[in-house]
Write a protein that holds these residues in place. Structure first.
Motif, short mmCIF file in Angstrom:
data_model
loop_
_atom_site.label_atom_id
_atom_site.label_comp_id
_atom_site.label_asym_id
_atom_site.label_seq_id
_atom_site.Cartn_x
_atom_site.Cartn_y
_atom_site.Cartn_z
N LEU A 1 0.83 -1.19 0.00
CA LEU A 1 0.00 0.00 0.00
C LEU A 1 0.87 1.24 0.00
N PRO A 2 0.42 2.31 -0.62
CA PRO A 2 1.21 3.56 -0.61
C PRO A 2 1.24 4.16 0.78
N ALA A 3 2.33 4.83 1.10
CA ALA A 3 2.47 5.46 2.41
C ALA A 3 1.57 6.68 2.49
N VAL A 4 1.02 6.92 3.69
CA VAL A 4 0.13 8.07 3.92
C VAL A 4 0.77 8.95 4.98
N THR A 5 0.86 10.22 4.70
CA THR A 5 1.44 11.18 5.64
C THR A 5 0.34 12.07 6.16
N LEU A 6 0.20 12.16 7.48
CA LEU A 6 -0.81 12.99 8.13
C LEU A 6 -0.12 14.15 8.82
N ASN A 7 -0.62 15.34 8.56
CA ASN A 7 -0.09 16.53 9.20
C ASN A 7 -1.00 16.90 10.36
N VAL A 8 -0.52 16.72 11.56
CA VAL A 8 -1.29 17.03 12.76
C VAL A 8 -0.69 18.25 13.40
N LYS A 9 -1.51 19.29 13.53
CA LYS A 9 -1.04 20.54 14.13
C LYS A 9 -1.01 20.40 15.64
N LYS A 10 0.15 20.59 16.22
CA LYS A 10 0.31 20.46 17.65
C LYS A 10 -0.04 21.77 18.34
N GLN A 11 -0.89 21.66 19.36
CA GLN A 11 -1.26 22.84 20.13
C GLN A 11 -0.09 23.30 20.99
N SER A 12 0.33 24.56 20.78
CA SER A 12 1.43 25.09 21.57
C SER A 12 1.23 26.59 21.71
N GLY A 13 2.10 27.21 22.47
CA GLY A 13 2.02 28.65 22.67
C GLY A 13 1.70 29.00 24.10
N ASN A 14 1.98 30.25 24.46
CA ASN A 14 1.75 30.72 25.83
C ASN A 14 0.51 31.58 25.95
N TYR A 15 -0.22 31.78 24.84
CA TYR A 15 -1.43 32.59 24.87
C TYR A 15 -2.64 31.65 24.74
N HIS A 16 -3.44 31.55 25.79
CA HIS A 16 -4.54 30.59 25.83
C HIS A 16 -5.87 31.32 26.00
N ILE A 17 -6.85 30.95 25.20
CA ILE A 17 -8.20 31.51 25.33
C ILE A 17 -8.98 30.59 26.27
N ILE A 18 -9.25 31.06 27.47
CA ILE A 18 -9.85 30.23 28.51
C ILE A 18 -11.36 30.13 28.30
N ALA A 19 -11.83 28.88 28.29
CA ALA A 19 -13.28 28.63 28.19
C ALA A 19 -13.91 28.42 29.56
N GLY A 20 -13.14 27.97 30.53
CA GLY A 20 -13.68 27.75 31.87
C GLY A 20 -12.69 26.99 32.73
N ALA A 21 -12.94 27.02 34.04
CA ALA A 21 -12.12 26.28 35.01
C ALA A 21 -13.04 25.46 35.88
N PHE A 22 -12.70 24.18 36.13
CA PHE A 22 -13.61 23.24 36.77
C PHE A 22 -12.93 22.57 37.95
N ARG A 23 -13.73 22.36 39.00
CA ARG A 23 -13.21 21.69 40.20
C ARG A 23 -12.96 20.21 39.92
N LEU A 24 -13.86 19.56 39.15
CA LEU A 24 -13.72 18.14 38.83
C LEU A 24 -13.12 17.98 37.44
N GLU A 25 -12.15 17.10 37.32
CA GLU A 25 -11.49 16.89 36.04
C GLU A 25 -12.44 16.30 35.00
N GLU A 26 -13.38 15.47 35.46
CA GLU A 26 -14.32 14.86 34.50
C GLU A 26 -15.20 15.93 33.86
N ASN A 27 -15.51 17.01 34.59
CA ASN A 27 -16.29 18.09 34.01
C ASN A 27 -15.48 18.87 32.98
N SER A 28 -14.18 19.02 33.24
CA SER A 28 -13.34 19.70 32.25
C SER A 28 -13.22 18.85 30.98
#
Length: 313
Positions: free
Chosen positions: A224-251
Motif C-alpha cells: 500500500l502507498p504510504a500516507v502522511t498525516l499533518n497534525v497541528k500540535k497545540q502550543s504557545g503561551n497565549y490561551h483563550i480560557i473557556a472555563g475552570a472546573f473543580r472536577l477533572e471529569e467536568n473539564s
C-alpha cells in the motif's frame, strides 16, 4: 385536640407512650403464630396493652406534639391536660372511648380502666407488608387406614436366607470393585487422550501461526502507498480560557463539547486554585490570540478571557 395520631406515631418507635394523668400504652413483640383450627398464619406483631398506673409525664408525647405542631412545649402540655379531662368526664358517664387503631378504654364496676386492643393494626415495622393468610390443611397419612386394613386381611411376611444373602452380597461387592477399577482406568485413558489431542492441536496451531507470520512479513504482493498525516500540535503561551472546573471529569466534558463545535480545545492543567482549565485554543502570537478571543466573545462566549503564561526555560 385528638391524641390518637400522635400516640400511633410513637407506638411504632417506642414500647411505652404515656398520656399524663391518664395512663400508658405499652407494646410487646409477639412472634408469628398459626391458629390450629382455622390454619390461619399471623405475622409477628406488637401487641398493645394499657396501664393506668403509669401516668407521670415523661415528656415524650408533649415534645412530639410540640415538634409536629410547631408550638411551645408548655402549650402542648396544656392541650394534653385539657383533652385528658374531657376523656375522663366521658368515662365517668359510662361511655367507652375508642382510640383509633389502638383500642378502646372503659370503666368497670370498681372504677378501674378496662382496655380492649385493636387487632387490625400492626405497629411492628419489621412486619411491614406482611398480612394474615389461611392455608389448606396438610394431610400426610391419607392411606394409613387402608394399609392397615389390607395387612389384617393379607399378612405380609418377609423371610431372609442368610446364606443366600451373604452370597449375593459377596458377588455384589466384587462387581462394585470391578466397576470401580474399570471406571478409573477408562477415566485415566480418556484424560490422556484429551491431553494428547490438545498438545497436537497446539503444535499444529503454532506451526500455522509461524507460517502466516512469515508470509505476512516477507511476502507482500500488493504493498500500500504510504500516507502522511499533518497534525497541528497545540502550543504557545497565549490561551483563550473557556472555563475552570473543580472536577477533572467536568473539564473533559467541556473539551469534548468544544471539539464538537470545531474548536481546538484541550485541558492545560490546574491553576494555583486547583481548578482544571479548558482552553478554546492556544497561540504563540499575541495578536493572533487577541483576534481569536474577539471572535470567540462575539460568536460563542462573552466571558472568555486570555491567559498568558510565562515561557518555560
Amino acid at each position: 385536640m385528638q391524641l390518637e395520631p400522635y400516640i400511633s406515631d410513637l407506638l411504632y418507635r417506642y414500647e411505652c407512650v404515656t398520656v399524663p394523668e391518664f395512663g400508658s400504652f405499652l407494646t410487646r413483640r409477639v412472634s408469628a403464630t398459626i391458629h390450629e383450627t382455622t390454619n390461619a398464619f399471623y405475622p409477628p406483631k406488637k401487641v398493645v396493652s394499657f396501664n393506668e398506673q403509669i401516668k407521670e409525664n415523661d415528656g415524650l408525647l408533649a415534645r412530639y406534639i410540640a415538634d409536629v405542631e410547631k408550638i411551645p412545649y408548655e402549650e402542648a402540655c396544656h392541650k394534653i391536660s385539657k383533652r385528658v379531662k374531657y376523656l375522663k368526664s366521658y368515662l365517668v358517664q359510662g361511655e367507652t372511648i375508642a382510640f383509633e387503631n389502638i383500642g378502646s378504654v372503659s370503666l368497670n364496676n370498681e372504677g378501674n380502666m378496662l382496655f380492649e386492643p385493636s387487632y387490625n393494626f400492626n405497629y411492628l415495622t419489621d412486619a411491614f407488608g406482611l398480612s394474615q393468610f389461611t392455608s389448606s390443611k396438610v394431610t400426610r397419612e391419607t392411606h394409613k387406614e387402608t394399609v392397615q386394613a389390607i395387612e389384617k386381611v393379607i399378612p405380609i411376611a418377609i423371610t431372609h436366607n442368610r446364606r443366600q444373602s451373604r452370597g449375593y452380597l459377596k458377588y455384589a461387592a466384587i462387581g462394585i470393585i470391578a466397576l470401580s477399577i474399570g471406571g478409573f482406568a477408562a477415566s485415566n485413558y480418556y484424560v490422556n487422550q484429551i491431553e494428547t489431542h490438545n498438545q497436537l492441536a497446539q503444535e499444529e496451531a503454532n506451526t500455522q501461526l509461524e507460517s502466516r507470520i512469515q508470509e505476512a512479513t516477507f511476502v507482500i504482493n500488493n504493498p500500500l502507498p504510504a500516507v502522511t498525516l499533518n497534525v497541528k500540535k497545540q502550543s504557545g503561551n497565549y490561551h483563550i480560557i473557556a472555563g475552570a472546573f473543580r472536577l477533572e471529569e467536568n473539564s473533559d466534558k467541556k473539551v469534548n463539547q468544544l471539539k464538537d463545535l470545531g474548536y481546538a480545545a484541550r485541558n492545560i492543567g490546574s491553576n494555583k486554585y486547583g481548578l482544571h482549565q479548558v482552553v478554546y485554543s492556544s497561540y504563540e502570537n499575541r495578536l493572533e490570540a487577541l483576534q481569536a478571543l474577539r471572535e470567540v466573545k462575539k460568536t460563542h462566549n462573552k466571558d472568555a478571557w486570555l491567559l498568558v503564561q510565562a515561557p518555560k526555560d
